[in-house]
Design an enzyme around this catalytic site. Structure first.
Site, mmCIF file in Angstrom:
data_model
loop_
_atom_site.group_PDB
_atom_site.id
_atom_site.type_symbol
_atom_site.label_atom_id
_atom_site.label_comp_id
_atom_site.label_asym_id
_atom_site.label_seq_id
_atom_site.Cartn_x
_atom_site.Cartn_y
_atom_site.Cartn_z
ATOM 1 N N GLU A 165 8.420 16.478 15.412
ATOM 2 C CA GLU A 165 8.796 16.540 14.110
ATOM 3 C C GLU A 165 7.869 17.690 13.448
ATOM 4 O O GLU A 165 6.648 17.235 13.423
ATOM 5 C CB GLU A 165 8.864 15.039 13.606
ATOM 6 C CG GLU A 165 9.201 14.802 11.970
ATOM 7 C CD GLU A 165 9.331 13.640 11.453
ATOM 8 O OE1 GLU A 165 8.192 13.101 11.793
ATOM 9 O OE2 GLU A 165 10.262 13.357 10.792
ATOM 10 N N LYS A 221 0.740 -1.184 0.043
ATOM 11 C CA LYS A 221 -0.070 -0.091 0.086
ATOM 12 C C LYS A 221 0.996 1.164 -0.119
ATOM 13 O O LYS A 221 1.558 1.466 0.998
ATOM 14 C CB LYS A 221 -0.961 -0.028 1.047
ATOM 15 C CG LYS A 221 -1.956 1.189 1.122
ATOM 16 C CD LYS A 221 -2.828 1.432 2.386
ATOM 17 C CE LYS A 221 -1.890 2.643 3.079
ATOM 18 N NZ LYS A 221 -1.911 3.717 2.499
ATOM 19 N N CYS A 269 12.872 12.103 6.620
ATOM 20 C CA CYS A 269 13.043 11.748 8.190
ATOM 21 C C CYS A 269 14.319 11.831 8.602
ATOM 22 O O CYS A 269 14.576 11.984 9.926
ATOM 23 C CB CYS A 269 12.577 10.485 8.023
ATOM 24 S SG CYS A 269 13.749 9.284 7.027
ATOM 25 N N GLU A 305 9.853 2.011 10.399
ATOM 26 C CA GLU A 305 10.960 3.351 10.401
ATOM 27 C C GLU A 305 9.965 4.502 10.692
ATOM 28 O O GLU A 305 8.975 4.676 9.710
ATOM 29 C CB GLU A 305 11.489 2.984 9.051
ATOM 30 C CG GLU A 305 12.525 1.981 8.968
ATOM 31 C CD GLU A 305 13.586 2.202 10.142
ATOM 32 O OE1 GLU A 305 13.881 3.282 10.777
ATOM 33 O OE2 GLU A 305 14.218 1.119 10.535
#
Ligand code: NAD
Length: 475
Positions: free
Chosen positions: A377, A172, A278, A244
């Site tokens: 973040e 996906k 990231c 992750e």
């Protein structure tokens, strides 16, 4: 424009629900319309992958290697066309996008080699007359769920090892950038993968959730919040999981750093790819002796960055991916100001020839590590400078975070570089290099909330995508 469908058991299937993908550089441009898989279709995809598993797991390594090699070759041959599509959909520049397609091709080529290279071990038994063998076997049907910011490289570094080691896949892509995932599925489907070996189901969270219900292992990349959910669901079913997740990556600049190197690392690490990596350096931890010179030089460089349509020649940074991410970036800029940080360079919404999500970089100074802008973040073109006294304080601030993906240091001191390499709490340590920018043949992953489960990429990928079996044989 025809709807682009899901690939289930070797057949392209539509559904009653679709989603639109919009070009962030030009919101009048619809990149594509994609079918959203229903819960039944996800179940069918998992069933097809399960039916295809025994045959695929029993194919020769040469056949699997050839398949991966051919996928890599087609990606390389089409890197300009696919790079343009990626830039158009995600908003990274054409050069960045072409680099990502090339990376995906290299990953398929790497795992083409791994397919024939990996093996087991024969060990002496501690008992007489016995031989011990350790062999590796496919883990089964692997669910692969990926984010929007690397829409072909991340799928590649999960799908290639999954197929290499004899697993079947239900994949996906992100609902925010499905076009490259669809293009990759189209390539795999035409590269003689037997029906059901690789399945594509598109859509948002509920489609991901449905995948978690039936697969034998799940490899996920995305935010910490979703990663926690995925890991919890996987643990409930006791299936292997690899997650992750995000980062709040520090770049430490010591007084003895080469200023040009430090500025290059900061500008690249924090702002290229619109800060949407990231591994982006969102916390610039700078010693007081070099602080002012560093801040002035970074400010000058980022004010001069060309922010424009991702496909326009000369663009250095494309737009933010979509309205949702733009709202998040603006919210954090506002939070930073309210927390007392000084916007040395204040990001502004920009008007360009086409309507898009154009935001110029923000550099905050006078920040402290407890501010939300330094703890959460942001995932946009926003970075903070944290002034510190010396190396010891810099290391302690670098480690004072819930994340641990990438960390960098700029210094000419071997002693500090070596100490940092050993003691920084992250999966990646960069010495005089940006926190982002990685090779494809070595392990990738973080510590703390940034990663859960075995490492991805390189030879380490075999750990997640196979199950080890130990056999004892009387001789
Ligand atoms: P996200 O967590 O919103 O979505 C990631 C994927 O999970 C998408 O495909 C999404 O549809 C799916 N998903 C959402 N809800 C789900 C659910 N309930 N069950 C199963 N799947 C679900 O992340 P995003 O916004 O697409 O990506 C940005 C994040 O990804 C950032 O935090 C970034 O740091 C992280 N990221 C990490 C890495 C890494 O390797 N560490 C690389 C790239 C991006």
């Amino acid at each position: 424009m025809p709807v682009q469908n899901n690939l289930i058991g070797g057949t392209w299937l539509g559904s009653s629900d679709t989603l639109l993908s919009i070009n962030p550089s030009d919101t009048n441009d619809v990149v594509g319309e994609f079918a959203v898989a229903s819960a039944t279709q996800v179940r069918d995809a998992i069933a097809a992958a399960r039916a295809a598993l025994p045959t695929w797991a029993a194919t020769t390594t040469q056949m699997r290697s050839d398949l991966l090699h051919n996928i890599g070759s087609e990606l390389l041959a089409r890197k300009e066309e696919l790079g343009d599509l990626l830039a158009r959909e995600e908003g990274k520049t054409r050069a960045e996008a072409m680099g990502e397609v090339t990376r995906a091709a290299q990953i398929f080529r790497f795992f083409a080699g791994e397919t024939v290279r990996y093996g087991g071990e024969k060990l002496p038994s501690v008992r007489p007359g016995i031989e011990v063998q350790n062999t590796r076997h496919p883990v089964g049907v692997v669910g692969i769920i990926t984010p929007w910011n690397f829409p072909i490289a991340i799928p590649a570094w999960k799908i290639a090892p999954a197929l290499a080691f004899g697993n079947t896949v239900v994949f996906k892509p992100s609902e925010r950038t499905p076009a490259l995932g669809w293009a990759l599925a189209d390539i795999i489907a035409r590269t003689a993968a037997p029906k059901g070996v690789f399945n594509l189901v598109m859509g948002a969270g509920p489609v991901g959730d449905a995948i978690l219900d039936g697969v034998d292992a799940v490899s996920f990349t995305g935010s910490v919040a979703t990663g926690r959910h995925v890991a919890r669901r996987a643990v409930e079913r006791m299936i292997p999981v690899q997650a992750e997740m995000g980062g709040k990556n520090p770049l430490v600049v010591l007084d003895d750093a080469d200023l040009t190197t430090a500025v290059n690392c900061a500008v690249d690490g924090a702002f290229f790819q619109t800060g949407q990596r990231c591994t982006a350096s969102s916390r610039l931890i700078v010693c007081e002796g070099i602080h002012d010179r560093f801040v002035d030089a970074v400010s000058e460089r980022i004010r001069a960055l060309v922010i424009d349509h991702a496909l326009k020649a000369g663009t250095q940074c494309g737009p933010v991916v979509d309205q949702r991410q733009l709202d998040q970036d603006l919210r954090y800029i506002d939070i930073g100001k309210r927390e007392g940080a000084t916007p040395k360079v204040l990001g502004e919404l920009l008007t360009r020839d086409t309507p898009g999500f154009y935001l110029s970089p923000t550099l905050f100074v006078d920040t402290t590590n407890d501010m939300r802008i330094n703890r959460e973040e942001i995932f946009g073109p926003v970075a903070s400078v944290i002034r510190v006294k010396d190396y010891d304080e810099a290391l302690s601030v670098a480690n004072d975070t819930e994340f641990g993906l990438s960390a960098g240091i700029c210094t000419t001191s071997m002693k500090h570089a070596r100490h940092f390499q050993t003691n920084v709490q992250s999966g990646l340590a960069m010495i005089n290099l940006p926190t982002a920018g990685l090779d494809y043949h070595v392990p990738f992953g973080g510590t703390k909330a940034s990663s859960y489960g075995p490492r991805e990429q390189g030879r380490y990928a075999v750990e997640f995508y196979t199950i080890s079996k130990t056999s004892y044989i009387e001789i």
